[in-house]
Design a protein around this motif. Sequence first.
Motif, PDB file in Angstrom:
ATOM      1  N   TYR A   3     116.525  71.814   5.535  1.00 33.22           N
ATOM      2  CA  TYR A   3     115.767  71.941   4.292  1.00 33.22           C
ATOM      3  C   TYR A   3     114.308  72.089   4.676  1.00 33.22           C
ATOM      4  CZ  TYR A   3     120.098  69.813   2.631  1.00 33.22           C
ATOM      5  OH  TYR A   3     121.429  69.537   2.383  1.00 33.22           O
ATOM      6  N   LEU A   4     113.680  73.204   4.305  1.00 34.42           N
ATOM      7  CA  LEU A   4     112.329  73.511   4.771  1.00 34.42           C
ATOM      8  C   LEU A   4     111.424  73.900   3.603  1.00 34.42           C
ATOM      9  CD1 LEU A   4     111.247  75.511   7.860  1.00 34.42           C
ATOM     10  CD2 LEU A   4     110.444  76.265   5.614  1.00 34.42           C
ATOM     11  N   THR A   5     110.192  73.413   3.668  1.00 34.45           N
ATOM     12  CA  THR A   5     109.174  73.848   2.713  1.00 34.45           C
ATOM     13  C   THR A   5     107.888  74.177   3.461  1.00 34.45           C
ATOM     14  OG1 THR A   5     107.998  73.288   0.665  1.00 34.45           O
ATOM     15  CG2 THR A   5     108.291  71.509   2.251  1.00 34.45           C
ATOM     16  N   MET A   6     107.131  75.128   2.949  1.00 38.61           N
ATOM     17  CA  MET A   6     105.825  75.463   3.507  1.00 38.61           C
ATOM     18  C   MET A   6     104.763  75.070   2.491  1.00 38.61           C
ATOM     19  SD  MET A   6     104.317  79.080   4.969  1.00 38.61           S
ATOM     20  CE  MET A   6     103.792  79.792   3.410  1.00 38.61           C
ATOM     21  N   GLU A   8      91.988  71.228  -5.568  1.00 40.91           N
ATOM     22  CA  GLU A   8      93.146  71.941  -6.089  1.00 40.91           C
ATOM     23  C   GLU A   8      94.048  72.305  -4.914  1.00 40.91           C
ATOM     24  OE1 GLU A   8      94.382  75.851  -8.731  1.00 40.91           O
ATOM     25  OE2 GLU A   8      92.288  75.440  -8.252  1.00 40.91           O
ATOM     26  N   VAL A   9      95.134  71.551  -4.774  1.00 42.54           N
ATOM     27  CA  VAL A   9      96.048  71.752  -3.671  1.00 42.54           C
ATOM     28  C   VAL A   9      97.399  72.150  -4.229  1.00 42.54           C
ATOM     29  CG1 VAL A   9      97.167  70.704  -1.672  1.00 42.54           C
ATOM     30  CG2 VAL A   9      94.849  70.027  -2.286  1.00 42.54           C
ATOM     31  N   LYS A  10      97.778  73.368  -3.996  1.00 40.92           N
ATOM     32  CA  LYS A  10      99.096  73.814  -4.418  1.00 40.92           C
ATOM     33  C   LYS A  10     100.092  73.433  -3.330  1.00 40.92           C
ATOM     34  CE  LYS A  10      97.612  77.595  -7.389  1.00 40.92           C
ATOM     35  NZ  LYS A  10      97.710  79.028  -7.679  1.00 40.92           N
ATOM     36  N   MET A  11     101.189  72.869  -3.768  1.00 39.03           N
ATOM     37  CA  MET A  11     102.106  72.329  -2.787  1.00 39.03           C
ATOM     38  C   MET A  11     103.008  73.381  -2.171  1.00 39.03           C
ATOM     39  SD  MET A  11     105.498  70.328  -3.194  1.00 39.03           S
ATOM     40  CE  MET A  11     106.465  69.888  -1.784  1.00 39.03           C
ATOM     41  N   VAL A  12     104.060  73.725  -2.872  1.00 37.24           N
ATOM     42  CA  VAL A  12     105.110  74.552  -2.292  1.00 37.24           C
ATOM     43  C   VAL A  12     104.729  76.027  -2.285  1.00 37.24           C
ATOM     44  CG1 VAL A  12     107.476  75.349  -2.582  1.00 37.24           C
ATOM     45  CG2 VAL A  12     106.927  72.938  -2.880  1.00 37.24           C
ATOM     46  N   LYS A  13     104.747  76.616  -1.123  1.00 35.78           N
ATOM     47  CA  LYS A  13     104.578  78.059  -0.980  1.00 35.78           C
ATOM     48  C   LYS A  13     105.930  78.720  -0.741  1.00 35.78           C
ATOM     49  CE  LYS A  13     100.105  77.774  -1.224  1.00 35.78           C
ATOM     50  NZ  LYS A  13      99.379  78.320  -2.396  1.00 35.78           N
ATOM     51  N   LEU A  14     106.763  78.056   0.040  1.00 30.74           N
ATOM     52  CA  LEU A  14     108.116  78.535   0.299  1.00 30.74           C
ATOM     53  C   LEU A  14     109.060  77.344   0.319  1.00 30.74           C
ATOM     54  CD1 LEU A  14     107.525  80.959   3.332  1.00 30.74           C
ATOM     55  CD2 LEU A  14     107.897  81.643   0.964  1.00 30.74           C
ATOM     56  N   THR A  15     110.268  77.545  -0.146  1.00 30.08           N
ATOM     57  CA  THR A  15     111.331  76.550   0.011  1.00 30.08           C
ATOM     58  C   THR A  15     112.587  77.299   0.422  1.00 30.08           C
ATOM     59  OG1 THR A  15     110.410  75.121  -1.723  1.00 30.08           O
ATOM     60  CG2 THR A  15     112.705  74.751  -1.101  1.00 30.08           C
ATOM     61  N   MET A  16     113.148  76.919   1.560  1.00 30.24           N
ATOM     62  CA  MET A  16     114.354  77.593   2.048  1.00 30.24           C
ATOM     63  C   MET A  16     115.330  76.559   2.597  1.00 30.24           C
ATOM     64  SD  MET A  16     112.785  81.048   3.830  1.00 30.24           S
ATOM     65  CE  MET A  16     114.355  81.904   3.810  1.00 30.24           C
ATOM     66  N   ARG A  49     104.745  84.318  -4.059  1.00 29.06           N
ATOM     67  CA  ARG A  49     104.039  85.329  -4.854  1.00 29.06           C
ATOM     68  C   ARG A  49     102.525  85.191  -4.772  1.00 29.06           C
ATOM     69  NH1 ARG A  49     107.472  85.569 -10.548  1.00 29.06           N
ATOM     70  NH2 ARG A  49     109.403  86.408  -9.689  1.00 29.06           N
ATOM     71  N   ASP A  50     102.046  83.976  -4.546  1.00 25.66           N
ATOM     72  CA  ASP A  50     100.603  83.742  -4.586  1.00 25.66           C
ATOM     73  C   ASP A  50      99.973  83.691  -3.196  1.00 25.66           C
ATOM     74  OD1 ASP A  50     101.884  81.408  -3.911  1.00 25.66           O
ATOM     75  OD2 ASP A  50     100.408  80.107  -4.896  1.00 25.66           O
ATOM     76  N   ILE A  51     100.686  84.112  -2.153  1.00 26.39           N
ATOM     77  CA  ILE A  51     100.100  84.086  -0.816  1.00 26.39           C
ATOM     78  C   ILE A  51     100.199  85.468  -0.171  1.00 26.39           C
ATOM     79  CG2 ILE A  51     100.603  81.662  -0.399  1.00 26.39           C
ATOM     80  CD1 ILE A  51     102.985  82.502   1.275  1.00 26.39           C
ATOM     81  N   GLN A  52      99.229  85.748   0.680  1.00 23.60           N
ATOM     82  CA  GLN A  52      99.268  86.994   1.436  1.00 23.60           C
ATOM     83  C   GLN A  52     100.263  86.861   2.583  1.00 23.60           C
ATOM     84  OE1 GLN A  52      95.219  87.653   2.691  1.00 23.60           O
ATOM     85  NE2 GLN A  52      94.703  88.783   0.831  1.00 23.60           N
ATOM     86  N   ASP A  53     100.861  87.959   2.979  1.00 26.28           N
ATOM     87  CA  ASP A  53     101.776  87.983   4.123  1.00 26.28           C
ATOM     88  C   ASP A  53     102.958  87.034   3.944  1.00 26.28           C
ATOM     89  OD1 ASP A  53     100.012  89.768   5.419  1.00 26.28           O
ATOM     90  OD2 ASP A  53      98.832  88.089   6.182  1.00 26.28           O
ATOM     91  N   SER A  54     103.448  86.923   2.716  1.00 25.09           N
ATOM     92  CA  SER A  54     104.562  86.002   2.466  1.00 25.09           C
ATOM     93  C   SER A  54     105.794  86.390   3.287  1.00 25.09           C
ATOM     94  CB  SER A  54     104.910  85.966   0.982  1.00 25.09           C
ATOM     95  OG  SER A  54     105.339  87.236   0.524  1.00 25.09           O
TER      96      SER A  54
END
Length: 241
Positions: free
Chosen positions: A96-99, A22-30, A48-53
Motif C-alpha cells: 500500500y503506497l502513497t506519495m 497549505e499542505v496537500k497530502m495525497v498525490k498518488l495512492t496505489m 492531476r495537480d502535479i507535473q510529471d505525474s
Amino acid sequence: MQTPINHKKSKLVIFALLGSCEVKMVKLTMIARVTDGLPLAEGLDDGRDIQDSEFYKQQVKALFKNLSRGQNEPSRMSVETGPYVFHYIIEGRVCYLTMCDRAYPKKLAFQYLEDLKNEFERVNGTQIETAARPYAFIKFDTFIQKTKKLYQDTRTQRNIAKLNDELYEVHQIMTRNVQEVLGVGEKLDQVSQMSSRLTSESRIYADKARDLNRQALIRKWAPVAIVLGLVFLLFWVIKLR
C-alpha cells in the motif's frame, strides 16, 4: 531556576505552524500485489495537480517491480523523490503506497495507509491471490477518496489526536532516496523505458473507469427517464382522445 517547559503549549504552537501552511497530502495512492507487482487499485483522480505525474507513477511501478523480485526491503519505508515522499507498508503480500508532499506529517501518512490496508483486507482479502488482471479492485477507489478527505487537513481535531497518539510511532521507519532504492540497474533514465507498457495499462484502467462512471450515471438517471417517458406517453394518449 529554569522555567518548566509547557509541553501542551509547545504542541499547540507546532500544530498552529503546521496548519498555517497549505499542505496537500495525497498525490498518488496505489495498491499492488508484491509477488508479481500486479497493480490492484489506484486513486482515480490522483496526479492531476502535479507535473510529471506519469514519471512518478513509473517510479512507483519500478518500486513494485523491485519488491516482486524478492528485494529484501523493510515492510514499512519512506522513499524521497524530488519534492515528494513515497510512504509504503507491506502486509499480507500486498503493498500500500502513497506519495505526499515532504511537509506532510509522516505519522498521518502511515495511519492513512493502515486504514486502507484494514479495509482492503476486509473487503478483498480472499480475492487478492486469484486476481489476474490489472486494477481488478478499481471500485476500491471510493474508499480511497473518502479516507483521503479525512486526512487532508492536518488541523482537524481527529488528525491532531492521531499525531499525539504515542502508541503509534514512526521514528523507526527508514527513509531512503529513490535512486538508492531503485539501485544502479534501475536508474531513473531507465525507468522511462517502461512507459509503453504503462501506457497500455493506463488505457485499460481509463476504459474501466469510464465504464464505471457510465454505469453510475445510468443507475442515477434511468428511473427519472422512465418516469418522464411514462408521463409523456400518458399525455400523448390523452391528447389523442
